[in-house]
Enzyme design. Structure first.
Site, PDB file in Angstrom:
ATOM      1  N   ALA A 100       0.825  -1.213   0.000  1.00 23.67           N
ATOM      2  CA  ALA A 100       0.000   0.000   0.000  1.00 23.67           C
ATOM      3  C   ALA A 100       0.858   1.261   0.000  1.00 23.67           C
ATOM      4  O   ALA A 100       1.915   1.307   0.639  1.00 23.67           O
ATOM      5  CB  ALA A 100      -0.913   0.004   1.224  1.00 23.67           C
ATOM      6  N   SER A 107       3.524  -6.902   1.821  1.00 24.77           N
ATOM      7  CA  SER A 107       2.583  -6.164   2.657  1.00 24.77           C
ATOM      8  C   SER A 107       1.150  -6.342   2.149  1.00 24.77           C
ATOM      9  O   SER A 107       0.680  -7.468   1.999  1.00 24.77           O
ATOM     10  CB  SER A 107       3.039  -4.693   2.716  1.00 24.77           C
ATOM     11  OG  SER A 107       2.466  -4.022   3.799  1.00 24.77           O
ATOM     12  N   LYS A 160       7.907   2.635  11.697  1.00 25.84           N
ATOM     13  CA  LYS A 160       7.237   1.335  11.600  1.00 25.84           C
ATOM     14  C   LYS A 160       7.639   0.535  10.361  1.00 25.84           C
ATOM     15  O   LYS A 160       7.581  -0.685  10.365  1.00 25.84           O
ATOM     16  CB  LYS A 160       5.710   1.516  11.598  1.00 25.84           C
ATOM     17  CG  LYS A 160       5.163   2.185  12.859  1.00 25.84           C
ATOM     18  CD  LYS A 160       5.421   1.335  14.099  1.00 25.84           C
ATOM     19  CE  LYS A 160       4.840   1.983  15.350  1.00 25.84           C
ATOM     20  NZ  LYS A 160       5.133   1.191  16.561  1.00 25.84           N
ATOM     21  N   ASP A 191      10.166  -6.442  11.687  1.00 22.35           N
ATOM     22  CA  ASP A 191       9.060  -5.670  11.109  1.00 22.35           C
ATOM     23  C   ASP A 191       8.215  -5.046  12.218  1.00 22.35           C
ATOM     24  O   ASP A 191       7.722  -5.753  13.098  1.00 22.35           O
ATOM     25  CB  ASP A 191       8.204  -6.614  10.250  1.00 22.35           C
ATOM     26  CG  ASP A 191       7.211  -5.894   9.359  1.00 22.35           C
ATOM     27  OD1 ASP A 191       6.825  -4.763   9.693  1.00 22.35           O
ATOM     28  OD2 ASP A 191       6.816  -6.487   8.338  1.00 22.35           O
ATOM     29  N   HIS A 205      10.221  -3.966   7.793  1.00 23.22           N
ATOM     30  CA  HIS A 205       9.118  -4.236   6.866  1.00 23.22           C
ATOM     31  C   HIS A 205       9.577  -4.167   5.410  1.00 23.22           C
ATOM     32  O   HIS A 205       9.013  -4.833   4.549  1.00 23.22           O
ATOM     33  CB  HIS A 205       7.982  -3.233   7.121  1.00 23.22           C
ATOM     34  CG  HIS A 205       6.723  -3.554   6.385  1.00 23.22           C
ATOM     35  ND1 HIS A 205       6.017  -4.724   6.587  1.00 23.22           N
ATOM     36  CD2 HIS A 205       6.031  -2.867   5.436  1.00 23.22           C
ATOM     37  CE1 HIS A 205       4.949  -4.738   5.801  1.00 23.22           C
ATOM     38  NE2 HIS A 205       4.940  -3.628   5.092  1.00 23.22           N
ATOM     39  N   LEU A 264      15.961 -16.795  -5.030  1.00 22.76           N
ATOM     40  CA  LEU A 264      16.678 -17.683  -5.960  1.00 22.76           C
ATOM     41  C   LEU A 264      16.486 -19.141  -5.558  1.00 22.76           C
ATOM     42  O   LEU A 264      16.335 -20.024  -6.411  1.00 22.76           O
ATOM     43  CB  LEU A 264      18.170 -17.324  -6.008  1.00 22.76           C
ATOM     44  CG  LEU A 264      18.515 -15.955  -6.616  1.00 22.76           C
ATOM     45  CD1 LEU A 264      20.021 -15.717  -6.595  1.00 22.76           C
ATOM     46  CD2 LEU A 264      17.969 -15.820  -8.033  1.00 22.76           C
ATOM     47  N   HIS A 267      14.584 -22.064  -7.794  1.00 23.71           N
ATOM     48  CA  HIS A 267      15.204 -23.360  -8.063  1.00 23.71           C
ATOM     49  C   HIS A 267      14.278 -24.514  -7.667  1.00 23.71           C
ATOM     50  O   HIS A 267      14.216 -25.545  -8.323  1.00 23.71           O
ATOM     51  CB  HIS A 267      16.525 -23.438  -7.290  1.00 23.71           C
ATOM     52  CG  HIS A 267      17.254 -24.729  -7.481  1.00 23.71           C
ATOM     53  ND1 HIS A 267      17.805 -25.094  -8.693  1.00 23.71           N
ATOM     54  CD2 HIS A 267      17.499 -25.761  -6.626  1.00 23.71           C
ATOM     55  CE1 HIS A 267      18.365 -26.291  -8.571  1.00 23.71           C
ATOM     56  NE2 HIS A 267      18.192 -26.712  -7.329  1.00 23.71           N
TER      57      HIS A 267
END
EC number: 3.1.1.-
Length: 260
Positions: free
Chosen positions: A13, A81, A159, A210, A238, A253, A257
């Protein structure tokens, strides 16, 4: 080298495709294709939040991208998020086009409750003062009242970006745009089914530092719906793609795989 995958990165957002600027070249250097799109009324998209009524309106650029894929093309979706909710709509409509859906410190809907369930749980479990200077403003009409959301400088700094560089915080401060949680739409809907949404492999990436969507709530969501795999990025706030891009890239990655 094995054929590269196509990563589709879906921002959160108030953000835009710009938030992936450090991660995109890392994935590309490893041989993968990367699309970091702008959702409606986000980044450089010309729509305004006042033009959007529903989560689907907001998700349209992602749905158009999924629609444009050739019949045999599959992608790895990464939602950050609130972007987890956009992933949900794409998983429901295009499950056969997705290798895996990766939820990065994201809201992760389920197929049991109303579509607003995880957002309602977040609001119940998070003190209102956690939003700091975030602005919630009414828009829409008396018949169809809607609510926009705009992250303030304190909320961004304390935050979301508390472990990021001052430069990344400055960049975000100049680029964020009003958004919405679309609670009015989601509370009336059951967008996600077990047969379609539930059939896509889900990977959750937990960000341990976070303060926007705290680790405890991230893990509650994992317990609520279950995932194919949970990965942890220690020391990430975050905005893991900005404060720990190398660690996030390594995790993605590994996912590329593993999920074929």
């Amino acid at each position: 080298m094995k054929e590269g995958k196509h990563f589709v990165l879906v921002h959160g957002a108030c953000h835009g495709g710009w938030s992936w600027y450090k991660l995109k070249p890392l994935l590309e250097a490893a041989g993968h294709k990367v699309t970091a799109l702008d959702l409606a009324a986000s980044g450089t998209d010309l729509r305004k939040i006042e033009e959007l009524r529903t989560l689907y309106d907001y998700t349209l650029p992602l749905m158009e991208l999924m629609e444009s894929l050739s019949a045999d093309e599959k992608v790895i979706l990464v939602g950050h998020s609130l972007g987890g909710m956009n992933l949900g709509l794409a998983m429901e409509k295009y499950p056969q086009k997705i290798y895996a859906a990766v939820f990065l410190a994201a809201f992760m809907p389920d197929s049991v409750h109303n579509s607003s369930f995880v957002l309602e749980q977040y609001n119940e479990r998070t003190p209102a003062e956690n939003w700091l200077d975030t602005q919630f403003l009414p828009y829409g009409s008396p018949e169809e009242p809607l609510t926009s959301m705009f992250f303030g400088p304190k909320f961004l700094a304390h935050k979301l970006y508390q472990l990021c560089s001052p430069e990344d915080l400055a960049l975000a401060s100049s680029l964020v745009r009003p958004s919405s949680l679309f609670m009015e739409d989601l509370s009336k809907a059951k967008y996600f089914t077990d047969e379609r949404f539930g059939s896509v492999k889900r990977v959750y990436i937990v960000c341990t530092e976070d303060k926007g969507i705290p680790e405890e709530f991230q893990r509650w969501q994992i317990d609520n719906i279950g995932v194919t795999e949970a990965i942890e990025i220690k020391g990430a706030d975050h905005m893991a793609m900005l404060c720990e891009p190398q660690k996030l890239c390594a995790s993605l990655l590994e996912i590329a795989h593993k999920y074929n």
